[in-house]
Design a protein around this motif. Sequence first.
Motif, mmCIF file in Angstrom:
data_model
loop_
_atom_site.group_PDB
_atom_site.id
_atom_site.type_symbol
_atom_site.label_atom_id
_atom_site.label_comp_id
_atom_site.label_asym_id
_atom_site.label_seq_id
_atom_site.Cartn_x
_atom_site.Cartn_y
_atom_site.Cartn_z
ATOM 1 N N GLY A 118 64.388 34.387 -11.175
ATOM 2 C CA GLY A 118 65.824 34.628 -11.097
ATOM 3 C C GLY A 118 66.621 34.113 -12.274
ATOM 4 O O GLY A 118 67.847 33.985 -12.194
ATOM 5 N N LYS A 119 65.975 33.786 -13.394
ATOM 6 C CA LYS A 119 66.712 33.270 -14.549
ATOM 7 C C LYS A 119 65.996 33.667 -15.843
ATOM 8 O O LYS A 119 64.806 33.965 -15.856
ATOM 9 C CB LYS A 119 66.844 31.758 -14.473
ATOM 10 C CG LYS A 119 65.520 31.003 -14.332
ATOM 11 C CD LYS A 119 65.734 29.508 -14.155
ATOM 12 C CE LYS A 119 66.340 29.195 -12.829
ATOM 13 N NZ LYS A 119 66.457 27.729 -12.584
ATOM 14 N N GLU A 120 66.746 33.669 -16.930
ATOM 15 C CA GLU A 120 66.180 34.075 -18.222
ATOM 16 C C GLU A 120 65.229 33.009 -18.763
ATOM 17 O O GLU A 120 64.149 33.309 -19.254
ATOM 18 C CB GLU A 120 67.306 34.323 -19.228
ATOM 19 C CG GLU A 120 66.817 34.904 -20.540
ATOM 20 C CD GLU A 120 67.951 35.208 -21.490
ATOM 21 O OE1 GLU A 120 67.847 36.186 -22.249
ATOM 22 O OE2 GLU A 120 68.944 34.457 -21.482
ATOM 23 N N TYR A 121 65.668 31.753 -18.682
ATOM 24 C CA TYR A 121 64.825 30.648 -19.126
ATOM 25 C C TYR A 121 64.439 29.784 -17.931
ATOM 26 O O TYR A 121 65.216 29.602 -17.006
ATOM 27 C CB TYR A 121 65.558 29.775 -20.151
ATOM 28 C CG TYR A 121 65.627 30.374 -21.534
ATOM 29 C CD1 TYR A 121 64.595 30.184 -22.450
ATOM 30 C CD2 TYR A 121 66.718 31.130 -21.927
ATOM 31 C CE1 TYR A 121 64.657 30.729 -23.724
ATOM 32 C CE2 TYR A 121 66.788 31.681 -23.194
ATOM 33 C CZ TYR A 121 65.753 31.476 -24.090
ATOM 34 O OH TYR A 121 65.810 32.020 -25.340
ATOM 35 N N TYR A 122 63.248 29.234 -17.955
ATOM 36 C CA TYR A 122 62.815 28.302 -16.917
ATOM 37 C C TYR A 122 62.336 27.015 -17.591
ATOM 38 O O TYR A 122 61.897 27.033 -18.742
ATOM 39 C CB TYR A 122 61.701 28.902 -16.061
ATOM 40 C CG TYR A 122 60.398 29.143 -16.803
ATOM 41 C CD1 TYR A 122 59.362 28.196 -16.763
ATOM 42 C CD2 TYR A 122 60.196 30.303 -17.537
ATOM 43 C CE1 TYR A 122 58.179 28.410 -17.447
ATOM 44 C CE2 TYR A 122 59.012 30.526 -18.218
ATOM 45 C CZ TYR A 122 58.008 29.576 -18.179
ATOM 46 O OH TYR A 122 56.827 29.783 -18.851
ATOM 47 N N GLU A 123 62.460 25.896 -16.868
ATOM 48 C CA GLU A 123 62.052 24.613 -17.435
ATOM 49 C C GLU A 123 60.534 24.564 -17.533
ATOM 50 O O GLU A 123 59.832 24.628 -16.523
ATOM 51 C CB GLU A 123 62.573 23.455 -16.583
ATOM 52 C CG GLU A 123 62.359 22.105 -17.242
ATOM 53 C CD GLU A 123 63.064 20.964 -16.518
ATOM 54 O OE1 GLU A 123 62.580 19.824 -16.608
ATOM 55 O OE2 GLU A 123 64.098 21.236 -15.866
ATOM 56 N N ALA A 124 60.035 24.432 -18.748
ATOM 57 C CA ALA A 124 58.598 24.515 -18.980
ATOM 58 C C ALA A 124 57.955 23.156 -19.230
ATOM 59 O O ALA A 124 56.726 23.060 -19.307
ATOM 60 C CB ALA A 124 58.319 25.444 -20.174
ATOM 61 N N GLY A 125 58.744 22.118 -19.387
ATOM 62 C CA GLY A 125 58.154 20.808 -19.632
ATOM 63 C C GLY A 125 59.156 19.835 -20.219
ATOM 64 O O GLY A 125 60.332 20.166 -20.438
ATOM 65 N N LYS A 126 58.674 18.607 -20.477
ATOM 66 C CA LYS A 126 59.510 17.570 -21.069
ATOM 67 C C LYS A 126 58.730 16.893 -22.182
ATOM 68 O O LYS A 126 57.505 16.769 -22.105
ATOM 69 C CB LYS A 126 59.940 16.543 -20.009
ATOM 70 C CG LYS A 126 60.815 17.126 -18.910
ATOM 71 C CD LYS A 126 61.208 16.056 -17.901
ATOM 72 C CE LYS A 126 62.083 16.643 -16.805
ATOM 73 N NZ LYS A 126 62.486 15.614 -15.807
ATOM 74 N N GLU A 127 59.446 16.445 -23.207
ATOM 75 C CA GLU A 127 58.810 15.814 -24.352
ATOM 76 C C GLU A 127 59.545 14.534 -24.721
ATOM 77 O O GLU A 127 60.738 14.377 -24.436
ATOM 78 C CB GLU A 127 58.802 16.767 -25.558
ATOM 79 C CG GLU A 127 58.080 18.084 -25.335
ATOM 80 C CD GLU A 127 56.570 17.931 -25.224
ATOM 81 O OE1 GLU A 127 56.053 16.850 -25.610
ATOM 82 O OE2 GLU A 127 55.917 18.873 -24.750
ATOM 83 N N LYS A 128 58.844 13.608 -25.383
ATOM 84 C CA LYS A 128 59.457 12.358 -25.848
ATOM 85 C C LYS A 128 59.814 12.404 -27.324
ATOM 86 O O LYS A 128 60.494 11.524 -27.835
ATOM 87 C CB LYS A 128 58.533 11.180 -25.572
ATOM 88 C CG LYS A 128 57.182 11.244 -26.284
ATOM 89 C CD LYS A 128 56.326 10.048 -25.888
ATOM 90 C CE LYS A 128 54.959 10.128 -26.562
ATOM 91 N NZ LYS A 128 54.097 8.961 -26.157
ATOM 92 N N GLU A 129 59.336 13.430 -28.025
ATOM 93 C CA GLU A 129 59.708 13.632 -29.427
ATOM 94 C C GLU A 129 59.529 15.093 -29.783
ATOM 95 O O GLU A 129 58.856 15.847 -29.085
ATOM 96 C CB GLU A 129 58.882 12.747 -30.362
ATOM 97 C CG GLU A 129 57.427 13.110 -30.468
ATOM 98 C CD GLU A 129 56.695 12.261 -31.499
ATOM 99 O OE1 GLU A 129 56.964 11.052 -31.578
ATOM 100 O OE2 GLU A 129 55.845 12.809 -32.228
ATOM 101 N N ILE A 130 60.175 15.473 -30.883
ATOM 102 C CA ILE A 130 60.062 16.856 -31.335
ATOM 103 C C ILE A 130 60.025 16.858 -32.858
ATOM 104 O O ILE A 130 60.700 16.045 -33.504
ATOM 105 C CB ILE A 130 61.235 17.709 -30.808
ATOM 106 C CG1 ILE A 130 60.999 19.189 -31.075
ATOM 107 C CG2 ILE A 130 62.564 17.254 -31.384
ATOM 108 C CD1 ILE A 130 61.988 20.097 -30.353
#
Length: 325
Positions: free
Chosen positions: A134-146
């Motif tokens: 029901g949405k264009e983007y979905y939460e795929a994960g979390k990170e501590k740095e990028i």
Amino acid sequence: MKNLLFLFLLIGNMAYSQIKNFEDESQYLLSLQELVSQSFTESYGLDDWDEGWRQHLEFDPMSMNLVFYKKPYHKADSGKISTAIKWLTKSVIPLDEIDTLIGDTKKNTITIKMKGGKNSIKVYALAPDPQWLGKEYYEAGKEKEIIIQSDKLLKIRNLEKRLNWHISQLQNFHQKKMDLANYLNNKQKQKVEYQSKDTLNYRSDKKFKLIQEFQLDNSGQWLSVAVERRNIYDKPITEKQSVRLKDITEVIKDISIILKTGEENKVMKTTTVFDDQGEKQMIETVDTFFFLQFWYEKNNGHIGDEIVALLKQLGLNSNKGAWLD
């Protein structure tokens, strides 16, 4: 050219100053936007562009987040307007959670690390189908740095230090706002305890249930609180108040402690009531007074002094007014 020169001078001068008020904060937000827009390469390829990536980094001053977009780069990809591109992923990086930015001029990268090594970066992926979840983007994960590719580290003088400086100053000013919110929440916690311990002396029309504690919106500009109480018909109603911090000019007391705005009707109120059929109705009004629900304690003028001191830390010309028990 003159505007660009002025901006560079403004950014340079800020390196030796600190944020003292909301006007300063606005200038720092502007200059951070400019530095971010200059500090990365939109499309970064390896030896073969088909193995590279198209990327876009921006700073959103309303949500106080850095947002990093990324997708595979192909020769057929002629997209020039970032907002029109369907990015494969986007990473939302809360400004107040950033620990440091580290530039590597050999690898042409900027690494953004989060405080305490926490996974504060939320990564969203583009849904394969618009109807999926029901949405264009979905939460795929979390990170501590990028890690962000950039070939401009050597082209902008002291880029890494300037980015870190601006972020640290904005974080310091935000903490002063949080000091105010935390102070109000500690006092409110005491009031909730008072009304449960001393029910006989606590007037029934002043009793309330906390729905939302004092908090700031994402921009850090608006303070709000929500409580539930009973109306004259003994029906539950929910009241939410919101006020922009820079509009508060006076702290007064007339039974309850009140934040008063300099201009009329600057406080936004939303009252939720239920009719006889149980249907919910929302009534929006404006006011000049933001009621803190602090009325139980007598001879509490020190609270007004302490709130004024916290407002002055934000550069606000606020004063303590009439104090009537």
